[in-house]
Design a protein around this motif. Structure first.
Motif, PDB file in Angstrom:
ATOM      1  N   GLN A  78       0.800  -1.219  -0.075  1.00  0.00           N
ATOM      2  CA  GLN A  78      -0.131   0.029  -0.022  1.00  0.00           C
ATOM      3  C   GLN A  78       1.069   1.243   0.111  1.00  0.00           C
ATOM      4  OE1 GLN A  78      -3.483   0.088  -0.269  1.00  0.00           O
ATOM      5  NE2 GLN A  78      -3.823  -2.000   0.169  1.00  0.00           N
ATOM      6  N   PRO A  79       0.567   2.379  -0.626  1.00  0.00           N
ATOM      7  CA  PRO A  79       0.993   3.627  -0.558  1.00  0.00           C
ATOM      8  C   PRO A  79       1.062   4.198   0.693  1.00  0.00           C
ATOM      9  CG  PRO A  79      -0.762   3.951  -1.770  1.00  0.00           C
ATOM     10  CD  PRO A  79      -0.834   2.538  -1.779  1.00  0.00           C
ATOM     11  N   VAL A  80       1.884   4.896   1.221  1.00  0.00           N
ATOM     12  CA  VAL A  80       1.950   5.539   2.770  1.00  0.00           C
ATOM     13  C   VAL A  80       1.356   6.958   2.546  1.00  0.00           C
ATOM     14  CG1 VAL A  80       3.319   6.428   4.756  1.00  0.00           C
ATOM     15  CG2 VAL A  80       3.917   4.039   3.389  1.00  0.00           C
ATOM     16  N   PRO A  81       0.493   7.325   3.247  1.00  0.00           N
ATOM     17  CA  PRO A  81      -0.070   8.740   3.037  1.00  0.00           C
ATOM     18  C   PRO A  81       0.854   9.809   3.800  1.00  0.00           C
ATOM     19  CG  PRO A  81      -1.637   7.091   3.986  1.00  0.00           C
ATOM     20  CD  PRO A  81      -0.430   6.506   3.914  1.00  0.00           C
ATOM     21  N   ALA A  82       0.905  10.720   3.103  1.00  0.00           N
ATOM     22  CA  ALA A  82       1.760  11.871   3.525  1.00  0.00           C
ATOM     23  C   ALA A  82       1.514  12.023   5.048  1.00  0.00           C
ATOM     24  CB  ALA A  82       1.386  13.184   2.749  1.00  0.00           C
ATOM     25  N   GLY A  83       2.520  12.190   5.616  1.00  0.00           N
ATOM     26  CA  GLY A  83       2.401  12.671   7.328  1.00  0.00           C
ATOM     27  C   GLY A  83       2.139  11.377   7.823  1.00  0.00           C
ATOM     28  N   GLN A  84       1.899  10.118   7.482  1.00  0.00           N
ATOM     29  CA  GLN A  84       1.437   9.064   8.279  1.00  0.00           C
ATOM     30  C   GLN A  84       2.770   7.750   8.217  1.00  0.00           C
ATOM     31  OE1 GLN A  84      -1.529   8.825  10.021  1.00  0.00           O
ATOM     32  NE2 GLN A  84      -1.954  10.861   9.265  1.00  0.00           N
ATOM     33  N   PRO A  85       2.652   7.184   9.506  1.00  0.00           N
ATOM     34  CA  PRO A  85       3.913   6.344   9.624  1.00  0.00           C
ATOM     35  C   PRO A  85       3.671   5.076   8.650  1.00  0.00           C
ATOM     36  CG  PRO A  85       2.432   6.219  11.540  1.00  0.00           C
ATOM     37  CD  PRO A  85       2.178   7.365  10.880  1.00  0.00           C
ATOM     38  N   ARG A  86       2.411   4.545   8.464  1.00  0.00           N
ATOM     39  CA  ARG A  86       2.109   3.424   7.715  1.00  0.00           C
ATOM     40  C   ARG A  86       0.719   3.504   7.098  1.00  0.00           C
ATOM     41  NH1 ARG A  86      -1.162   0.094  10.733  1.00  0.00           N
ATOM     42  NH2 ARG A  86      -0.917   0.119  12.728  1.00  0.00           N
ATOM     43  N   THR A  88      -3.368   2.171   6.307  1.00  0.00           N
ATOM     44  CA  THR A  88      -4.384   1.418   6.545  1.00  0.00           C
ATOM     45  C   THR A  88      -4.396  -0.082   5.604  1.00  0.00           C
ATOM     46  OG1 THR A  88      -5.442   2.982   7.647  1.00  0.00           O
ATOM     47  CG2 THR A  88      -6.853   0.838   7.086  1.00  0.00           C
ATOM     48  N   PHE A  89      -4.265  -1.156   6.095  1.00  0.00           N
ATOM     49  CA  PHE A  89      -4.377  -2.314   5.314  1.00  0.00           C
ATOM     50  C   PHE A  89      -5.753  -2.875   5.174  1.00  0.00           C
ATOM     51  CE2 PHE A  89       0.248  -2.018   6.765  1.00  0.00           C
ATOM     52  CZ  PHE A  89       0.960  -1.915   5.186  1.00  0.00           C
ATOM     53  N   PRO A  90      -6.271  -3.941   4.220  1.00  0.00           N
ATOM     54  CA  PRO A  90      -7.353  -4.645   4.278  1.00  0.00           C
ATOM     55  C   PRO A  90      -7.637  -5.182   5.664  1.00  0.00           C
ATOM     56  CG  PRO A  90      -6.090  -4.976   2.210  1.00  0.00           C
ATOM     57  CD  PRO A  90      -5.253  -4.009   3.087  1.00  0.00           C
ATOM     58  N   GLU A  91      -8.898  -5.350   5.843  1.00  0.00           N
ATOM     59  CA  GLU A  91      -9.471  -5.952   7.255  1.00  0.00           C
ATOM     60  C   GLU A  91      -8.679  -7.105   8.004  1.00  0.00           C
ATOM     61  OE1 GLU A  91     -11.516  -7.928  10.496  1.00  0.00           O
ATOM     62  OE2 GLU A  91     -11.296  -8.589   8.217  1.00  0.00           O
ATOM     63  N   PRO A  92      -8.522  -8.223   7.038  1.00  0.00           N
ATOM     64  CA  PRO A  92      -7.927  -9.247   7.396  1.00  0.00           C
ATOM     65  C   PRO A  92      -6.432  -9.099   8.040  1.00  0.00           C
ATOM     66  CG  PRO A  92      -8.758  -9.939   5.631  1.00  0.00           C
ATOM     67  CD  PRO A  92      -8.873  -8.521   5.697  1.00  0.00           C
TER      68      PRO A  92
END
Length: 244
Positions: A78-86, A88-92
């Motif tokens: 997944q791409p890392v949003p600007a200003g975020q450490p990581r 959000t991945f799919p629910e599982p």
């Protein structure tokens, strides 16, 4: 630069993946022999992807199998949003990340067993002794002495290319360096790039200083042709030159 937030620089990716700690079943040769660590290359994300087998001793092995049904996960990159450490991945996957380690194994044991079995089966293409381990894992359950243990994590990739995950050096602002090191072996190359950039910037500053500094006035020696003779006053108030 103290007091200033670090610039974001190049957009990056993050990937959830997992290796598996397995105990070999019914293969005395793999238990007794001291095998070297093996890495067999293959196309990432394919059914013939790279496999890395790391022996821990006493028949325990850590296996990376870079295939979609073992180490890699759907939605795991997944791409890392600007200003975020990581991201959000799919629910599982998010459920695995959010699980309390103190609660024990993965929340989804069926997924764990299926992926550990796939890792052992993929490894058996190169080390046949893992084929029986794969068969045994088909009926495994948590708590058995040879049940698999997942070694999972989220890896930062300092680019938008999942194949480039060694290191990255950026210089988004003057006198500011941003270094991301994923693989320890790439640290010397990253340090060399940083040193080269510092030396280049120092050379540029020196050249700019030299170009803007005022030039010293040249000293012109006096000669008989150019010297100005001293003057003296005559009695009538006029000035007359005195020959030298």
């Amino acid at each position: 630069r103290w007091g200033r937030p670090a610039p974001t620089g190049t957009p990056s990716l993050a990937e959830f993946k997992s290796s598996y700690l397995l105990r070999v079943v019914g293969e005395p040769m793999l238990v007794r022999e001291e095998l070297p660590e093996m890495a067999l290359l293959g196309p990432r994300g394919s059914t013939t992807g790279m496999v890395q087998i790391t022996p821990y001793g006493n028949g325990v092995f850590q296996i990376h199998a870079m295939t979609p049904d073992a180490t890699l996960f759907e939605g795991g990159l997944q791409p890392v949003p600007a200003g975020q450490p990581r991201p959000t991945f799919p629910e599982p996957l998010q459920r695995v990340i959010s699980a309390d380690v103190a609660q024990g194994p993965w929340p989804d044991q069926a997924m764990l067993l299926a992926r550990a079995r796939a890792a052992a089966l993929h490894s058996s293409r190169f080390v046949p002794g893992f084929s029986r381990t794969s068969e045994e894992l088909s009926g495994a359950s948590p708590g058995q002495p040879w049940a698999p243990v997942p070694l999972w994590g989220v890896q930062q990739i300092p680019s938008q290319n999942p194949e480039c995950r060694a290191s990255d050096v950026e210089f988004p602002l003057p006198c500011y360096a941003k270094i991301q090191i994923v693989k320890g072996i790439s640290a010397p190359a990253a340090a060399a790039r940083l040193c080269q950039a510092v030396l280049a910037e120092l050379s540029a500053l020196k050249a700019a200083h030299t170009a803007t500094s005022p030039a010293a006035s040249p000293v012109v020696p006096a000669t008989a042709a150019t010297a100005t003779p001293p003057k003296t006053s005559s009695g009538d108030g006029s000035s007359k030159g005195v020959a030298v």
